[in-house]
Enzyme design. Structure first.
Site, PDB file in Angstrom:
ATOM      1  N   PRO A   1     114.854   0.711  -2.922  1.00  0.00           N
ATOM      2  CA  PRO A   1     115.522   0.791  -4.228  1.00  0.00           C
ATOM      3  C   PRO A   1     116.943   0.222  -4.188  1.00  0.00           C
ATOM      4  CG  PRO A   1     115.065   3.003  -3.332  1.00  0.00           C
ATOM      5  CD  PRO A   1     114.452   2.021  -2.402  1.00  0.00           C
TER       6      PRO A   1
ATOM      7  N   GLU B   1     112.622   9.253   3.505  1.00  0.00           N
ATOM      8  CA  GLU B   1     113.977   9.125   2.955  1.00  0.00           C
ATOM      9  C   GLU B   1     114.520   7.715   3.113  1.00  0.00           C
ATOM     10  OE1 GLU B   1     115.446  11.636   1.232  1.00  0.00           O
ATOM     11  OE2 GLU B   1     113.452  12.470   1.577  1.00  0.00           O
TER      12      GLU B   1
ATOM     13  N   ARG C   1      99.975 -15.008  -8.613  1.00  0.00           N
ATOM     14  CA  ARG C   1      99.491 -15.642  -9.843  1.00  0.00           C
ATOM     15  C   ARG C   1     100.258 -16.918 -10.186  1.00  0.00           C
ATOM     16  NH1 ARG C   1     101.975 -14.558 -14.283  1.00  0.00           N
ATOM     17  NH2 ARG C   1     100.223 -14.344 -15.700  1.00  0.00           N
TER      18      ARG C   1
ATOM     19  N   ASP D   1     103.591 -17.376 -20.051  1.00  0.00           N
ATOM     20  CA  ASP D   1     103.826 -15.937 -20.005  1.00  0.00           C
ATOM     21  C   ASP D   1     105.151 -15.510 -20.582  1.00  0.00           C
ATOM     22  OD1 ASP D   1     101.598 -15.396 -18.526  1.00  0.00           O
ATOM     23  OD2 ASP D   1     102.650 -15.666 -16.621  1.00  0.00           O
TER      24      ASP D   1
END
Ligand code: ADE
Length: 245
Positions: A88, A115, A153, A168
């Protein structure tokens, strides 16, 4: 393109990589995915992959040795391909990063868990760190699936239609406008007449305006960075005027 994924939970990937477009891409050898169980690279009797954080802090931290051994055994030391740690704390994934990664013929992904991962993995093994958004998941496995899917993709031949990826949402910096299929009327709701007209120039103009309108309404932040023509700008100006009245 080849992906090597280092994880404590290779079984999580079954299903996602064995279905639909990714399955076909693998069968066609356009995409190769190798899953490596980090636990297989431990050398102790109990195959330990995590340990307590030094000086407390609570929670377990992934040990560096099995991760280094796994990556270096499979890819050499030092690895000559991008080694991406999912965390993150990484740069936030988007379509531009997907395009950047799709330029490589081979990348490696390391899935953190618990963690976190011993800092030496980040400092001395990973060459890049990516987050899939500002929220915390239980591990890097789902982020790795997201990245493989978004990158795969973009590889020529993976999607059926050559222009599918270029239309897209996000590909052009705008959201895509509405899409319709048959029937032309469903419960009294008709498909916009223009789409049935066969007038390709008018349809292209309508599509562009719908994409601009949708982006203006939902993601005005994207408009600031999008590649816009003078005609696009004039149309957005007219949307702003409509909003005022
Ligand atoms: N691991 C846990 N949460 C994550 C996130 N948002 N992105 C990438 N890896 C993660």
């Amino acid at each position: 393109m080849r992906f090597d994924i280092f994880t404590l939970f290779p079984e999580m990937f079954a299903g996602v990589f064995d279905t639909s477009i990714l399955k076909r891409a693998r069968e066609a050898r356009l995409v190769e995915i190798f899953l490596h169980d980090i636990r297989d690279f431990t050398t102790d009797k109990h195959h330990v992959t995590d340990d307590y954080a030094y000086a407390g802090g609570g929670g377990m931290v992934m040990k560096p040795e099995p991760i280094f051994t796994a990556v270096e055994t499979i890819l050499g030391a030092p690895p000559r391909v991008p080694v991406i740690l999912l965390t993150p704390q990484g740069r936030v994934f988007n379509q531009a990063i997907a395009r950047e990664l799709a330029q490589h013929s081979h990348i490696a992904l390391i899935c953190g868990h618990y963690e976190g991962v011993d800092e030496r993995v980040r400092e001395h093994l990973a060459t890049d760190e990516i987050s899939i958004g500002d929220y915390v998941l239980t591990g890097g496995e789902i982020p790795a699936m997201v990245i493989v899917d978004a990158v795969a993709r973009l590889i020529p031949g993976v999607l059926g239609h050559p222009s599918a990826a270029s239309n897209d949402s996000h590909a052009s910096g705008l959201l895509e406008g509405p899409q319709y299929t048959r029937p032309a009327e469903f419960r009294g709701w008709r498909v916009p007449e223009i789409l049935l007209s066969g007038n390709h120039a008018q349809v292209a103009k309508w599509r562009r305006q719908q994409a601009l309108r949708r982006t203006f309404e939902r993601r005005p932040d994207l408009l600031a960075r999008a590649n816009l023509t003078d005609e696009d700008r004039a149309f957005i100006e007219s949307l702003k005027q409509q909003n005022k009245s």
